[in-house]
Write a protein that holds these residues in place. Sequence first.
Motif, short mmCIF file in Angstrom:
data_model
loop_
_atom_site.label_atom_id
_atom_site.label_comp_id
_atom_site.label_asym_id
_atom_site.label_seq_id
_atom_site.Cartn_x
_atom_site.Cartn_y
_atom_site.Cartn_z
N GLU A 6 0.82 -1.21 0.00
CA GLU A 6 0.00 0.00 0.00
C GLU A 6 0.85 1.26 0.00
OE1 GLU A 6 -2.97 2.78 0.35
OE2 GLU A 6 -3.18 0.68 -0.20
N ARG A 7 1.91 1.29 0.82
CA ARG A 7 2.75 2.48 0.93
C ARG A 7 3.66 2.67 -0.27
NH1 ARG A 7 4.13 0.80 7.07
NH2 ARG A 7 2.15 1.45 8.02
N ALA A 8 3.90 1.59 -1.02
CA ALA A 8 4.78 1.69 -2.18
C ALA A 8 4.02 2.09 -3.44
CB ALA A 8 5.49 0.36 -2.41
N VAL A 9 2.88 1.45 -3.70
CA VAL A 9 2.18 1.69 -4.96
C VAL A 9 0.77 2.26 -4.78
CG1 VAL A 9 3.49 -0.15 -6.09
CG2 VAL A 9 1.25 -0.67 -5.12
N GLY A 10 0.21 2.15 -3.56
CA GLY A 10 -1.15 2.61 -3.35
C GLY A 10 -2.17 1.56 -3.75
N GLN A 11 -3.37 1.67 -3.21
CA GLN A 11 -4.39 0.66 -3.48
C GLN A 11 -4.86 0.68 -4.93
OE1 GLN A 11 -7.98 0.83 -1.15
NE2 GLN A 11 -8.61 -1.20 -1.76
N ASP A 12 -4.95 1.86 -5.52
CA ASP A 12 -5.41 1.94 -6.91
C ASP A 12 -4.53 1.11 -7.83
OD1 ASP A 12 -7.59 3.49 -6.38
OD2 ASP A 12 -6.66 5.37 -6.97
N ALA A 13 -3.21 1.31 -7.72
CA ALA A 13 -2.28 0.59 -8.59
C ALA A 13 -2.29 -0.90 -8.26
CB ALA A 13 -0.87 1.16 -8.44
N TYR A 48 -5.76 4.52 3.28
CA TYR A 48 -5.21 3.95 2.07
C TYR A 48 -4.83 5.06 1.09
CZ TYR A 48 -7.46 -0.35 3.74
OH TYR A 48 -7.84 -1.43 4.49
N GLY A 49 -4.02 4.67 0.11
CA GLY A 49 -3.72 5.56 -1.00
C GLY A 49 -2.43 6.34 -0.81
N ILE A 50 -1.79 6.65 -1.94
CA ILE A 50 -0.59 7.50 -1.94
C ILE A 50 -0.85 8.77 -2.74
CG2 ILE A 50 1.06 5.65 -1.53
CD1 ILE A 50 1.61 5.58 -4.53
N PHE A 51 -2.13 9.20 -2.77
CA PHE A 51 -2.48 10.50 -3.30
C PHE A 51 -2.19 11.50 -2.19
CE2 PHE A 51 -5.39 13.89 -4.70
CZ PHE A 51 -5.21 13.87 -6.07
N SER A 52 -0.91 11.60 -1.83
CA SER A 52 -0.51 12.30 -0.61
C SER A 52 0.95 12.68 -0.72
CB SER A 52 -0.72 11.40 0.61
OG SER A 52 0.15 10.28 0.53
N GLU A 53 1.49 13.19 0.38
CA GLU A 53 2.92 13.53 0.44
C GLU A 53 3.80 12.32 0.16
OE1 GLU A 53 4.60 17.00 2.08
OE2 GLU A 53 3.41 16.91 0.26
N ALA A 54 3.28 11.11 0.40
CA ALA A 54 4.08 9.91 0.25
C ALA A 54 4.61 9.73 -1.17
CB ALA A 54 3.27 8.68 0.65
N SER A 55 3.92 10.30 -2.17
CA SER A 55 4.34 10.11 -3.56
C SER A 55 5.00 11.35 -4.15
CB SER A 55 3.14 9.71 -4.42
OG SER A 55 2.13 10.71 -4.37
N ARG A 56 5.32 12.34 -3.34
CA ARG A 56 5.97 13.55 -3.84
C ARG A 56 7.33 13.25 -4.44
NH1 ARG A 56 4.52 18.49 -1.27
NH2 ARG A 56 6.24 19.48 -2.42
N SER A 57 7.62 13.91 -5.56
CA SER A 57 8.95 13.78 -6.18
C SER A 57 9.56 15.14 -6.50
CB SER A 57 8.85 12.96 -7.47
OG SER A 57 8.09 13.64 -8.45
N ARG A 58 8.78 16.21 -6.35
CA ARG A 58 9.25 17.57 -6.64
C ARG A 58 8.80 18.50 -5.52
NH1 ARG A 58 10.89 14.49 -9.96
NH2 ARG A 58 11.30 14.85 -12.19
N ILE A 83 3.12 12.28 -11.90
CA ILE A 83 1.67 12.34 -12.12
C ILE A 83 0.97 11.38 -11.17
CG2 ILE A 83 -0.16 12.07 -13.83
CD1 ILE A 83 1.96 12.46 -16.00
N HIS A 84 0.01 11.91 -10.42
CA HIS A 84 -0.70 11.13 -9.41
C HIS A 84 -2.19 11.27 -9.65
CE1 HIS A 84 3.29 11.39 -7.67
NE2 HIS A 84 3.17 12.70 -7.72
N HIS A 85 -2.85 10.13 -9.82
CA HIS A 85 -4.26 10.12 -10.23
C HIS A 85 -5.06 9.27 -9.28
CE1 HIS A 85 -7.41 8.46 -13.29
NE2 HIS A 85 -7.91 9.41 -12.55
N GLU A 86 -6.10 9.83 -8.71
CA GLU A 86 -6.99 9.09 -7.81
C GLU A 86 -8.21 8.61 -8.57
OE1 GLU A 86 -6.27 8.43 -4.77
OE2 GLU A 86 -8.07 8.16 -3.57
N ARG A 87 -8.42 7.29 -8.62
CA ARG A 87 -9.56 6.72 -9.33
C ARG A 87 -10.80 6.75 -8.45
NH1 ARG A 87 -8.64 3.18 -13.70
NH2 ARG A 87 -10.48 2.03 -13.07
N PHE A 88 -11.96 6.97 -9.08
CA PHE A 88 -13.23 7.00 -8.35
C PHE A 88 -14.20 5.92 -8.85
CE2 PHE A 88 -11.89 10.71 -6.33
CZ PHE A 88 -12.81 11.05 -5.36
N ASP A 89 -13.73 5.02 -9.75
CA ASP A 89 -14.63 3.98 -10.22
C ASP A 89 -14.27 2.67 -9.52
OD1 ASP A 89 -12.20 3.58 -11.47
OD2 ASP A 89 -13.09 2.67 -13.23
N TRP A 90 -15.07 1.60 -9.80
CA TRP A 90 -14.76 0.30 -9.22
C TRP A 90 -14.83 -0.77 -10.31
CZ3 TRP A 90 -18.84 -3.22 -9.59
CH2 TRP A 90 -20.12 -2.68 -9.76
#
Length: 472
Positions: free
Chosen positions: A96-103, A336-346, A465-472
């Motif tokens: 979860e912390r590496a790729v996030g639940q979406d991925a 859950y998710g890395i749509f957060s500071e965890a995925s910052r690169s810049r 690029i960080h994208h949060e999905r809203f579908d299932w």
Amino acid sequence: MAFLLHDARGLERGSRDVAAPEQRRASRRLWRVDLLQAAAVATVAVAVALFLADGGAMAIGDPGGALTALGIVAGLVATDLVLVMLVLAARVPLIERAVGQDAAMGLHRRLGKPVLVLLLAHTVLLVAGYAVADGSGLIGEVVSLWNTPDIPLAVLGLGLFVAIVVTSLVAVRRRFRYEVWHGIHLLVYGAVLAALPHQFSLGGLFAEGTWQRWYWLLLTITAFAAVVVYRFGMPAYRTLRHRLVVEAVEPVEPAGDGVVSIRLRGDDLERLGATGGQFFVWRFLTRGQWWQAHPYSLSAVPRGGALRITVRALGRGSAGLASIRPGTRVALEGPYGIFSEASRSRSRLVLVAAGIGVTPVRSLLESARFRPGEATVLLRTRSADEGWLLQEMGELCRARGATLITIPGARGAGWLSADAERQGLSLVEFAPAVLDSDVYVCGPLGWSEAVVAEARAAGLRPEQIHHERFDW
């Protein structure tokens, strides 16, 4: 004008050193992603290697033996990938912390079809191989195998997996309510358990005392342990530990849109480790709602003993949340998710949101680390002064020195408004420093994909690029 600049304090400033903490952290996270991918591939390689080490290649000298060997390899690889799928869906913190639940769930879904093909190939090749070796014909071999212990269970497992994969197809799953689809999908546990006995009771590959038997037992136990602990155990523990209840349900302007903010309170919520941009899976333990799981992002940074989510009535389940009473107990899974500071690169940020996608963007804006002038927020709205949480976004941008730009009006062919497209505007025009920024995108799926496509075309690297999905 097709857009409105709400705050001018986002003027360009000098960028930080290229070895910024964000880039070092992103590099470490990407290393973890590579190691996880290598581990998954290694399990497949070990499965095949153990078969070959047991003399599997020696059987390829005749047609029947070759078909049988290929069938066994197909079954081994399929079983290994099913266990990988279980681990991906178990919400293991390391993954979860590496790729996030979406991925993780995206890969889980993509593996479904190849696994089904391998399982069908396993069945057909083994029947054909045994038939050629025995000279009994296909029908006779099928009858003979059906009378073999544990084979009917294996066929049941195959049938369950076919049902799971078929109902996962987009055209099919849209015909089901989420709860029905999810219930069918849980049959994967039954499919694996039904298929396991024949692996250990038939043939000599998993014979008592062999390395192969211990390896597959360890792999299977590890996968199911991950599911039990992280998919069920941890959510139950956190629900009991934090005693979360609804504190208030408040309508969100503009009124009449069916959007409400739900404030929740509990014990020791700081121990959850939740940050802006992340989401939880919520169950409101009241009549008509307790059996429905709702994945909603935080719309404000957790503070003290309080959490907040903002939800829109998009279906029967979410529509009922507006009438949830204060004091209602809440079960939760996450964060859950890395749509957060965890995925910052810049060091710079460009936050792009539309519709209810503003919720994780708002909480991320509140918690993200940046200097005045290093963040730009782009909001697609119906009008310049009408959007969910727009006033809060404006106040946050003014307080933190970020630039807020609303892009109002009817949508054009892409993600911008038709008016903005006529003016030839683009992501780069709105955020000139976008190539040196992390871009976070949240909104309806098709709209978000259009933003992501433009960001890629502009030259941004995948880790930006960080994208949060809203579908299932």
